[in-house]
Design a protein around this motif. Structure first.
Motif, PDB file in Angstrom:
ATOM      1  N   VAL A  43       6.521  -8.113  -0.544  1.00  0.00           N
ATOM      2  CA  VAL A  43       6.103  -6.856  -1.393  1.00  0.00           C
ATOM      3  C   VAL A  43       5.659  -5.787  -0.292  1.00  0.00           C
ATOM      4  O   VAL A  43       6.073  -4.658  -0.729  1.00  0.00           O
ATOM      5  CB  VAL A  43       5.347  -7.267  -2.319  1.00  0.00           C
ATOM      6  CG1 VAL A  43       4.287  -5.977  -2.954  1.00  0.00           C
ATOM      7  CG2 VAL A  43       5.674  -8.193  -3.409  1.00  0.00           C
ATOM      8  N   ALA A  44       4.979  -6.184   0.630  1.00  0.00           N
ATOM      9  CA  ALA A  44       4.590  -5.154   1.487  1.00  0.00           C
ATOM     10  C   ALA A  44       5.581  -4.596   2.416  1.00  0.00           C
ATOM     11  O   ALA A  44       5.497  -3.276   2.496  1.00  0.00           O
ATOM     12  CB  ALA A  44       3.233  -5.852   2.218  1.00  0.00           C
TER      13      ALA A  44
ATOM     14  N   LEU B  88      -1.924  -3.047   5.802  1.00  0.00           N
ATOM     15  CA  LEU B  88      -1.602  -2.947   4.231  1.00  0.00           C
ATOM     16  C   LEU B  88      -2.806  -1.944   3.668  1.00  0.00           C
ATOM     17  O   LEU B  88      -2.456  -1.098   3.214  1.00  0.00           O
ATOM     18  CB  LEU B  88      -1.719  -4.193   3.658  1.00  0.00           C
ATOM     19  CG  LEU B  88      -1.147  -4.200   2.476  1.00  0.00           C
ATOM     20  CD1 LEU B  88       0.193  -3.603   1.986  1.00  0.00           C
ATOM     21  CD2 LEU B  88      -1.178  -5.806   1.795  1.00  0.00           C
ATOM     22  N   ALA B  89      -3.812  -2.248   4.278  1.00  0.00           N
ATOM     23  CA  ALA B  89      -4.812  -1.378   3.584  1.00  0.00           C
ATOM     24  C   ALA B  89      -5.089   0.205   3.903  1.00  0.00           C
ATOM     25  O   ALA B  89      -5.243   0.993   3.376  1.00  0.00           O
ATOM     26  CB  ALA B  89      -6.582  -1.980   4.061  1.00  0.00           C
ATOM     27  N   LEU B  90      -4.762   0.105   5.537  1.00  0.00           N
ATOM     28  CA  LEU B  90      -4.513   1.457   5.947  1.00  0.00           C
ATOM     29  C   LEU B  90      -3.399   2.458   5.146  1.00  0.00           C
ATOM     30  O   LEU B  90      -3.465   3.434   4.884  1.00  0.00           O
ATOM     31  CB  LEU B  90      -4.161   1.383   7.588  1.00  0.00           C
ATOM     32  CG  LEU B  90      -3.891   2.711   8.133  1.00  0.00           C
ATOM     33  CD1 LEU B  90      -5.232   3.606   7.974  1.00  0.00           C
ATOM     34  CD2 LEU B  90      -3.768   2.646   9.670  1.00  0.00           C
ATOM     35  N   PHE B  91      -2.208   1.451   5.103  1.00  0.00           N
ATOM     36  CA  PHE B  91      -0.819   2.153   4.341  1.00  0.00           C
ATOM     37  C   PHE B  91      -1.462   2.651   2.848  1.00  0.00           C
ATOM     38  O   PHE B  91      -1.153   3.579   2.590  1.00  0.00           O
ATOM     39  CB  PHE B  91       0.233   1.043   4.285  1.00  0.00           C
ATOM     40  CG  PHE B  91       1.351   1.504   3.740  1.00  0.00           C
ATOM     41  CD1 PHE B  91       2.337   2.446   4.571  1.00  0.00           C
ATOM     42  CD2 PHE B  91       1.607   1.610   2.332  1.00  0.00           C
ATOM     43  CE1 PHE B  91       3.397   2.912   4.146  1.00  0.00           C
ATOM     44  CE2 PHE B  91       3.055   2.074   1.892  1.00  0.00           C
ATOM     45  CZ  PHE B  91       3.899   2.546   2.867  1.00  0.00           C
ATOM     46  N   THR B  92      -2.040   1.941   2.251  1.00  0.00           N
ATOM     47  CA  THR B  92      -2.682   2.067   0.878  1.00  0.00           C
ATOM     48  C   THR B  92      -3.340   3.200   0.965  1.00  0.00           C
ATOM     49  O   THR B  92      -3.188   4.319  -0.084  1.00  0.00           O
ATOM     50  CB  THR B  92      -3.325   0.864   0.146  1.00  0.00           C
ATOM     51  OG1 THR B  92      -2.603  -0.195   0.149  1.00  0.00           O
ATOM     52  CG2 THR B  92      -3.709   0.957  -1.412  1.00  0.00           C
ATOM     53  N   VAL B  93      -4.605   3.504   1.753  1.00  0.00           N
ATOM     54  CA  VAL B  93      -5.272   4.531   1.614  1.00  0.00           C
ATOM     55  C   VAL B  93      -4.546   5.977   2.273  1.00  0.00           C
ATOM     56  O   VAL B  93      -4.733   6.717   1.568  1.00  0.00           O
ATOM     57  CB  VAL B  93      -6.461   4.340   2.711  1.00  0.00           C
ATOM     58  CG1 VAL B  93      -7.267   5.645   2.978  1.00  0.00           C
ATOM     59  CG2 VAL B  93      -7.224   3.002   2.516  1.00  0.00           C
ATOM     60  N   SER B  94      -3.641   5.805   3.020  1.00  0.00           N
ATOM     61  CA  SER B  94      -3.026   6.872   3.703  1.00  0.00           C
ATOM     62  C   SER B  94      -1.708   7.420   2.406  1.00  0.00           C
ATOM     63  O   SER B  94      -1.697   8.563   2.431  1.00  0.00           O
ATOM     64  CB  SER B  94      -2.186   6.536   4.717  1.00  0.00           C
ATOM     65  OG  SER B  94      -1.410   5.507   4.791  1.00  0.00           O
ATOM     66  N   SER B  95      -1.498   6.584   1.526  1.00  0.00           N
ATOM     67  CA  SER B  95      -0.365   6.784   0.629  1.00  0.00           C
ATOM     68  C   SER B  95      -1.625   7.575  -0.476  1.00  0.00           C
ATOM     69  O   SER B  95      -0.972   8.572  -0.958  1.00  0.00           O
ATOM     70  CB  SER B  95      -0.244   5.569  -0.349  1.00  0.00           C
ATOM     71  OG  SER B  95       0.901   4.832   0.784  1.00  0.00           O
TER      72      SER B  95
ATOM     73  N   ASN C 157       2.045   3.425  -4.860  1.00  0.00           N
ATOM     74  CA  ASN C 157       1.774   2.354  -3.525  1.00  0.00           C
ATOM     75  C   ASN C 157       0.430   1.651  -3.768  1.00  0.00           C
ATOM     76  O   ASN C 157       0.142   0.860  -3.476  1.00  0.00           O
ATOM     77  CB  ASN C 157       1.956   3.146  -2.282  1.00  0.00           C
ATOM     78  CG  ASN C 157       3.290   3.324  -1.867  1.00  0.00           C
ATOM     79  OD1 ASN C 157       4.396   2.519  -2.378  1.00  0.00           O
ATOM     80  ND2 ASN C 157       3.382   4.374  -0.887  1.00  0.00           N
ATOM     81  N   LEU C 158      -0.331   2.571  -4.679  1.00  0.00           N
ATOM     82  CA  LEU C 158      -1.838   2.242  -4.819  1.00  0.00           C
ATOM     83  C   LEU C 158      -2.055   0.779  -5.372  1.00  0.00           C
ATOM     84  O   LEU C 158      -2.677  -0.102  -4.931  1.00  0.00           O
ATOM     85  CB  LEU C 158      -2.677   3.264  -5.572  1.00  0.00           C
ATOM     86  CG  LEU C 158      -2.599   4.666  -4.641  1.00  0.00           C
ATOM     87  CD1 LEU C 158      -3.661   5.560  -5.425  1.00  0.00           C
ATOM     88  CD2 LEU C 158      -2.860   4.419  -3.141  1.00  0.00           C
ATOM     89  N   PRO C 159      -1.555   0.540  -6.900  1.00  0.00           N
ATOM     90  CA  PRO C 159      -1.642  -0.604  -7.304  1.00  0.00           C
ATOM     91  C   PRO C 159      -1.083  -1.691  -6.783  1.00  0.00           C
ATOM     92  O   PRO C 159      -1.589  -3.064  -6.565  1.00  0.00           O
ATOM     93  CB  PRO C 159      -1.002  -0.358  -8.808  1.00  0.00           C
ATOM     94  CG  PRO C 159      -0.343   0.584  -8.650  1.00  0.00           C
ATOM     95  CD  PRO C 159      -0.835   1.574  -7.648  1.00  0.00           C
ATOM     96  N   ILE C 160      -0.018  -1.365  -6.272  1.00  0.00           N
ATOM     97  CA  ILE C 160       0.858  -2.467  -5.200  1.00  0.00           C
ATOM     98  C   ILE C 160       0.022  -2.900  -4.289  1.00  0.00           C
ATOM     99  O   ILE C 160       0.097  -3.997  -3.641  1.00  0.00           O
ATOM    100  CB  ILE C 160       2.130  -1.895  -5.031  1.00  0.00           C
ATOM    101  CG1 ILE C 160       2.870  -1.829  -6.333  1.00  0.00           C
ATOM    102  CG2 ILE C 160       3.190  -2.998  -4.380  1.00  0.00           C
ATOM    103  CD1 ILE C 160       4.430  -0.937  -6.104  1.00  0.00           C
TER     104      ILE C 160
END
Length: 515
Positions: free
Chosen positions: A49-50, A114-121, A206-209
């Motif tokens: 998923v990631a 994954l956390a950095l990707f979510t925040v930057s999204s 991308n946030l909820p995923i």
């Protein structure tokens, strides 16, 4: 006789089963595997998923460019950096992050990326200016580069060699689908949310995923194995040299359309010098400690040829979507959603064949890759023929069947090639070894887009704005790259069979003496 057969399989590119030396502990290991199998597959599902989310963002933004231009009043340079900046930082982070995961444990690095990707999204979706969006995309790309090598490393860690075909098959399907379906997903989101701010949902999705994957990843992905507890050097000089070389190599390629001066190509010469220095440093450093890239892996033909095949294939494969999106949206006036739908046959074919390729790669080895490349070349040639007889607005319908064939071929290339390439790599080096392959793929994609894109725009100008002519001629270049990849795969198959034949001939006298 049995040893000779094992050697033959290495030489012909097959993936070997686990070492027979582990049989002494087979009953205990079998019970452990049976107990851990459901958990490791759940952990791997989180990884998929990631990986899908980060790779989707390579192509999903293509169809959002018109909306971003209008919404943020972005310049052409801004838009180019929104697209290429992601690829640049993605490629830059791959190898250091892979090495860090190998040395310090993959779960923590995976979760951090994954956390950095979510925040930057979220930051990208909230952008109030083009500069803000570019900065968010640079961070987002780096986060994707941190996360993805851990997926390959975890496959090496969670599954034994004979078991890796299936997870690599699913990862290959994920790569193929995410690359091909990105424009469709982006087009659908823009259609639902509206052309003005619909592009923001390309990032918000991308946030909820991402949040769900962080929680599940922390619970399901195993922590660092006990035997890796001693802290290892991370080779900071090697990381710096490699990063500098990759930036110098990628920068003129991703900025090819924006930097008009020919002086930009001097950066390639500088990149060659820095990368040569990197190779020298790694050889010296490896005498004392573990380097960031184990250059001895390239002595394995399966790894060296696999990395080369991946680089050249991605040069042709990625460029197809770039020019097809331009042709459909700018040339034929298709909406973002319809342009995405036109690429669906390739995505479906790639997904189906990738799963099949993962299950059959152990049986067929590198010849399966050659078959896939042949199908890709034939499918793309069929696309040229279809567009010749059905130009204009009926083009996507005419091209659907040959693109399906090309997609089926692509599914038989990416997954089996990655499985074979990593088949002889020790699990402790899986992250960095996989990262080197992915870096090669990013470099290949940049080379392909720069080369094929240059032909596309040059033919568009020379033909007086005939988009079909520009697309056809650019597609010929992509086909040529696929054919070169096919030649490399065939050469590997021939060399493997010759080596196997020589090995059998050398063992014949011994066999006759032992009866």
């Amino acid at each position: 006789m049995g040893t000779g057969g094992h050697a033959d399989r290495h030489r012909t590119g097959h993936v070997d089963p686990p070492d027979s030396g582990t049989r002494a502990g087979t009953p205990e290991r079998t019970r452990t595997d049976q107990q851990e199998a459901p958990r490791r597959w759940r952990a791997f599902s989180v990884c998929l998923v990631a990986a899908f989310m980060t790779l989707l963002d390579v192509s999903i933004v293509n169809v959002a460019i018109p909306s971003i231009r209008n919404g943020l009043h972005a310049t052409e340079s801004d838009l180019q950096w929104v697209l290429s900046g992601y690829a640049l930082t993605f490629g830059l982070a791959l190898v250091p992050a892979g090495r860090y995961g190998d040395a310090r444990g993959r779960r923590n690095v995976f979760i951090a990326g994954l956390a950095l990707f979510t925040v930057s999204s979220a930051a990208a979706g909230l952008a109030r200016s083009a500069s803000w969006l570019v900065a968010a995309r640079l961070v987002q790309g780096a986060a994707g580069g941190v996360l993805n090598p851990q997926v390959v490393g975890l496959i090496q860690q969670l599954f034994r060699p004979a078991e890796r075909g299936r997870p690599f098959g699913l990862l290959g399907a994920t790569i193929g689908i995410s690359t091909a379906i990105g424009p469709l997903v982006g087009g659908a989101l823009i259609a639902l949310a509206g052309p003005q701010d619909g592009w923001r949902w390309v990032f918000y999705v991308n946030l909820p995923i991402g949040i769900a994957a962080i929680v599940l990843g922390w619970r399901l992905i195993p922590a660092r194995p006990h035997e890796l507890q001693p802290r290892e050097s991370l080779d900071p000089v090697g990381v710096t040299l490699l990063g500098t070389g990759v930036v110098l190599l990628l920068l003129p390629l991703v900025q090819e359309q924006q930097w008009h001066s020919r002086a930009k190509w001097l950066l390639l010469l500088l990149a060659a010098g820095v990368l040569a220095g990197f190779v020298g440093w790694e050889r010296r450093y490896a005498r004392r400690r573990e380097p960031v890239v184990d250059l001895t892996l390239f002595r394995l033909r399966s790894y060296a040829l696999g990395a080369l095949i991946g680089l050249i294939y991605f040069a042709g494969f990625t460029a197809i979507f770039f020019i097809y999106t331009l042709y459909l949206q700018s040339g034929l006036g298709y909406s973002a959603l319809l342009a995405g739908l036109a690429m669906t046959p390739f995505a479906l074919g790639s997904a189906a064949a990738a799963a099949l390729g993962g299950r059959t790669v152990n049986r067929f080895g590198r010849p399966l890759v050659a078959i896939g490349l042949t199908l890709v070349a034939l499918g793309l040639a069929g696309t040229v023929v279809a567009l010749h007889f059905a130009p204009g607005h009926t083009a996507p319908l005419a091209a659907a069947a040959p693109l399906l064939v090309a997609g089926l071929g692509s599914g038989l290339v990416i997954t089996p090639n990655q499985t074979i390439t990593l088949s002889q790599v020790p699990p402790s080096k899986g992250g960095s070894a996989g990262a080197v392959i992915q870096t090669g793929q990013r470099i290949g994609a940049a080379i392909g887009i720069a080369t094929v894109g240059s032909v596309f725009f040059a033919r568009l100008a020379a033909s007086g704005g005939h988009w079909s002519v520009a697309f056809r001629d650019a597609l010929f270049v992509a086909i040529a790259l696929v054919v070169v990849t096919l030649a490399a795969a065939v050469a590997d198959v021939v060399a493997g069979r010759r080596a196997a034949r020589d090995a059998r001939a050398g063992q014949a006298p011994t066999t006759s003496r032992t009866g």
